[in-house]
Design a protein around this motif. Structure first.
Motif, PDB file in Angstrom:
ATOM      1  N   SER A   1       0.886  -1.258   0.128  1.00 25.46           N
ATOM      2  CA  SER A   1       0.072   0.066  -0.067  1.00 25.46           C
ATOM      3  C   SER A   1       0.777   1.158  -0.055  1.00 25.46           C
ATOM      4  N   TYR A   2       0.512   2.270  -0.900  1.00 24.24           N
ATOM      5  CA  TYR A   2       1.092   3.452  -0.908  1.00 24.24           C
ATOM      6  C   TYR A   2       0.848   4.471   0.376  1.00 24.24           C
ATOM      7  N   ILE A   3      -0.271   3.877   1.168  1.00 27.16           N
ATOM      8  CA  ILE A   3      -0.835   4.740   2.096  1.00 27.16           C
ATOM      9  C   ILE A   3      -0.062   4.293   3.609  1.00 27.16           C
ATOM     10  N   CYS A   4      -0.120   3.140   3.710  1.00 27.24           N
ATOM     11  CA  CYS A   4       0.397   2.887   5.024  1.00 27.24           C
ATOM     12  C   CYS A   4       0.913   1.184   4.540  1.00 27.24           C
ATOM     13  N   GLN A   5       2.221   0.872   4.980  1.00 27.95           N
ATOM     14  CA  GLN A   5       2.597  -0.579   4.786  1.00 27.95           C
ATOM     15  C   GLN A   5       3.677  -0.891   5.935  1.00 27.95           C
ATOM     16  N   SER A   6       3.310  -1.533   6.912  1.00 29.37           N
ATOM     17  CA  SER A   6       4.073  -2.141   7.843  1.00 29.37           C
ATOM     18  C   SER A   6       5.388  -3.077   7.332  1.00 29.37           C
ATOM     19  N   VAL A   7       6.357  -3.426   7.932  1.00 33.03           N
ATOM     20  CA  VAL A   7       7.444  -4.018   7.660  1.00 33.03           C
ATOM     21  C   VAL A   7       7.206  -5.684   7.820  1.00 33.03           C
ATOM     22  N   ASP A   8       7.202  -6.430   6.704  1.00 33.78           N
ATOM     23  CA  ASP A   8       7.342  -7.934   6.804  1.00 33.78           C
ATOM     24  C   ASP A   8       8.594  -8.459   6.997  1.00 33.78           C
ATOM     25  N   TYR A   9       8.907  -9.015   7.925  1.00 34.65           N
ATOM     26  CA  TYR A   9      10.326  -9.452   8.367  1.00 34.65           C
ATOM     27  C   TYR A   9      10.262 -10.951   8.060  1.00 34.65           C
ATOM     28  N   SER A  10       9.534 -11.411   7.376  1.00 36.71           N
ATOM     29  CA  SER A  10       9.374 -12.820   6.866  1.00 36.71           C
ATOM     30  C   SER A  10      10.526 -13.147   5.506  1.00 36.71           C
ATOM     31  N   ASP A  11      10.583 -14.375   5.207  1.00 31.82           N
ATOM     32  CA  ASP A  11      11.459 -14.646   4.106  1.00 31.82           C
ATOM     33  C   ASP A  11      10.603 -14.850   2.849  1.00 31.82           C
ATOM     34  N   ASN A  12       9.578 -14.201   2.839  1.00 30.47           N
ATOM     35  CA  ASN A  12       8.858 -14.042   1.563  1.00 30.47           C
ATOM     36  C   ASN A  12       9.870 -13.601   0.627  1.00 30.47           C
ATOM     37  N   VAL A  13       9.453 -14.160  -0.841  1.00 33.28           N
ATOM     38  CA  VAL A  13      10.435 -13.656  -1.669  1.00 33.28           C
ATOM     39  C   VAL A  13      10.445 -12.412  -2.345  1.00 33.28           C
ATOM     40  N   ASN A  14       9.239 -11.958  -2.312  1.00 36.10           N
ATOM     41  CA  ASN A  14       8.962 -10.581  -2.515  1.00 36.10           C
ATOM     42  C   ASN A  14       9.382  -9.483  -1.678  1.00 36.10           C
ATOM     43  N   GLU A  15       9.429  -9.925   0.009  1.00 35.55           N
ATOM     44  CA  GLU A  15       9.764  -9.151   0.932  1.00 35.55           C
ATOM     45  C   GLU A  15      11.402  -9.160   0.956  1.00 35.55           C
ATOM     46  N   VAL A  16      11.821 -10.120   0.766  1.00 37.13           N
ATOM     47  CA  VAL A  16      13.496 -10.276   0.539  1.00 37.13           C
ATOM     48  C   VAL A  16      14.010  -9.419  -0.881  1.00 37.13           C
ATOM     49  N   ARG A  17      13.138  -9.517  -1.789  1.00 35.83           N
ATOM     50  CA  ARG A  17      13.505  -8.892  -2.973  1.00 35.83           C
ATOM     51  C   ARG A  17      13.359  -7.323  -2.557  1.00 35.83           C
ATOM     52  N   ILE A  18      12.480  -6.673  -1.989  1.00 35.97           N
ATOM     53  CA  ILE A  18      12.436  -5.450  -1.495  1.00 35.97           C
ATOM     54  C   ILE A  18      13.648  -4.948  -0.586  1.00 35.97           C
ATOM     55  N   ALA A  19      13.980  -5.940   0.477  1.00 37.16           N
ATOM     56  CA  ALA A  19      15.195  -5.585   1.255  1.00 37.16           C
ATOM     57  C   ALA A  19      16.486  -5.750   0.449  1.00 37.16           C
ATOM     58  N   ALA A  20      16.503  -6.459  -0.410  1.00 39.75           N
ATOM     59  CA  ALA A  20      17.690  -6.401  -1.358  1.00 39.75           C
ATOM     60  C   ALA A  20      17.755  -5.139  -1.940  1.00 39.75           C
ATOM     61  N   ALA A  21      16.915  -4.821  -2.744  1.00 40.47           N
ATOM     62  CA  ALA A  21      16.607  -3.595  -3.277  1.00 40.47           C
ATOM     63  C   ALA A  21      17.034  -2.326  -2.516  1.00 40.47           C
ATOM     64  N   LEU A  22      16.483  -2.221  -1.308  1.00 43.03           N
ATOM     65  CA  LEU A  22      16.883  -1.171  -0.463  1.00 43.03           C
ATOM     66  C   LEU A  22      18.432  -1.218  -0.075  1.00 43.03           C
ATOM     67  N   TRP A  23      18.903  -2.389   0.037  1.00 43.07           N
ATOM     68  CA  TRP A  23      20.386  -2.593   0.396  1.00 43.07           C
ATOM     69  C   TRP A  23      21.158  -2.132  -0.850  1.00 43.07           C
ATOM     70  N   TRP A  24      20.912  -2.298  -1.995  1.00 42.29           N
ATOM     71  CA  TRP A  24      21.313  -1.537  -3.148  1.00 42.29           C
ATOM     72  C   TRP A  24      21.294  -0.198  -3.016  1.00 42.29           C
ATOM     73  N   TYR A  25      20.195   0.434  -2.634  1.00 40.09           N
ATOM     74  CA  TYR A  25      19.942   1.779  -2.476  1.00 40.09           C
ATOM     75  C   TYR A  25      21.140   2.596  -1.589  1.00 40.09           C
TER      76      TYR A  25
END
Length: 299
Positions: free
Chosen positions: A107-131
């Motif tokens: 959601s672009y309004i409110c999105q909490s952090v999902d610390y799971s190993d879900n493939v999309n969540e890890v993909r987002i975390a990796a992209a933020l690390w590259w950022y």
């Protein structure tokens, strides 16, 4: 009765309690870090990031002194490769954040952090690390300025922006590599695709300046970015989004500081009286050289 008038035992108890509370708070903060990123490069400890930032500041101070009696480096090819390389890196980050957040149903309004190993969540975390890493790479902007003896470009805004972004985003990745953090990085990486495209074109030399009339609009785009960031963060606070409140308030204060600094840059660059065709104007009986159209914006 003041602390100095207290019994020695009471003073020791106060100091001991304060130290214990500090240690407990430190342990608690490290207990809630994002376990997914703890073994990623640079993430085990803040020391490497702080050391890199310290070396950067030392180069900002000592670099011009070292270059004082040297000829400026000619780095056209290096700058072309570097800037278009940054275009590709930021495009990759934007794509990963966009696709990861889309697939995860963010959601672009409110999105909490999902610390799971879900493939999309890890993909987002990796992209933020590259950022985060890209902000360290951007230190080269300043290095190239100094090696080319473009010291007028190494302003307070320039150094403040580069140094704080890299350092503060370590905190973001360590604790909140996902959730609301994706929005600012996604927006900023998109803008940096445009900005580094501009920088890459300027590296070809003055002959291309007639095609770069849109420089001022990049600064305006940056200002819009900061206002959007404040609005997005304020909305998150208003909806009581389950994301660290102190980070929200810190981000708002940080964005406001950029608005003031970038507005000052914009006014001085585009709103002050036009310079004479000779490229110089008298200011308090001193001559000041005009920035050429291909000089770099405060990235």
């Amino acid at each position: 009765m003041g602390l100095l008038d207290s019994e020695p035992g009471s003073v020791l108890n106060v100091v001991s309690t304060a130290l214990n509370d500090t240690v407990e708070f430190y342990r608690w903060t490290w207990s809630i870090t994002d376990k997914r990123v703890e073994n990623w490069p640079l993430m085990q400890s803040p020391l490497p990031t702080l050391c890199i930032s310290t070396l950067y500041l030392l180069f900002v101070w000592l670099g011009p002194k070292w270059m004082k009696d040297r000829e400026p480096f000619q780095m056209r090819l290096v700058l072309i490769i570097y800037n278009f390389g940054m275009v590709l890196l930021n495009l990759f980050i934007f794509r990963e954040l966009f696709m990861g957040s889309y697939n995860a149903g963010y959601s672009y309004i409110c999105q909490s952090v999902d610390y799971s190993d879900n493939v999309n969540e890890v993909r987002i975390a990796a992209a933020l690390w590259w950022y985060f890493v890209s902000k360290g790479v951007e230190y080269l902007d300043t290095v190239f300025f100094i090696l080319r003896k473009k010291n007028n470009q190494v302003s307070f805004l320039h150094v403040y922006h580069h140094c704080t972004m890299f350092t503060l985003w370590w905190i973001g990745i360590k604790w909140v590599a996902g959730g609301q953090a994706f929005f600012g990085a996604q927006l900023n990486s998109f803008i940096h695709v445009i900005m580094y495209s501009y920088y890459g074109l300027t590296a070809f030399g003055p002959w291309i300046q007639k095609y770069l009339w849109w420089k001022r609009y990049l600064t305006m785009l940056q200002l819009v970015q900061f206002h959007v960031t404040i609005g997005h963060t304020a909305l998150s606070l208003y909806t009581d989004c389950p994301f660290p409140k102190w980070m929200h308030w810190a981000l708002i204060a940080y964005a406001i500081s950029f608005i003031f600094l970038f507005l000052n840059f914009y006014v001085r660059t585009y709103k002050e009286p036009k310079k004479a065709k000779t490229g110089k104007t008298a200011v308090n009986e001193c001559s000041m050289t005009v920035h050429q159209p291909w000089t770099k914006l405060p990235a």
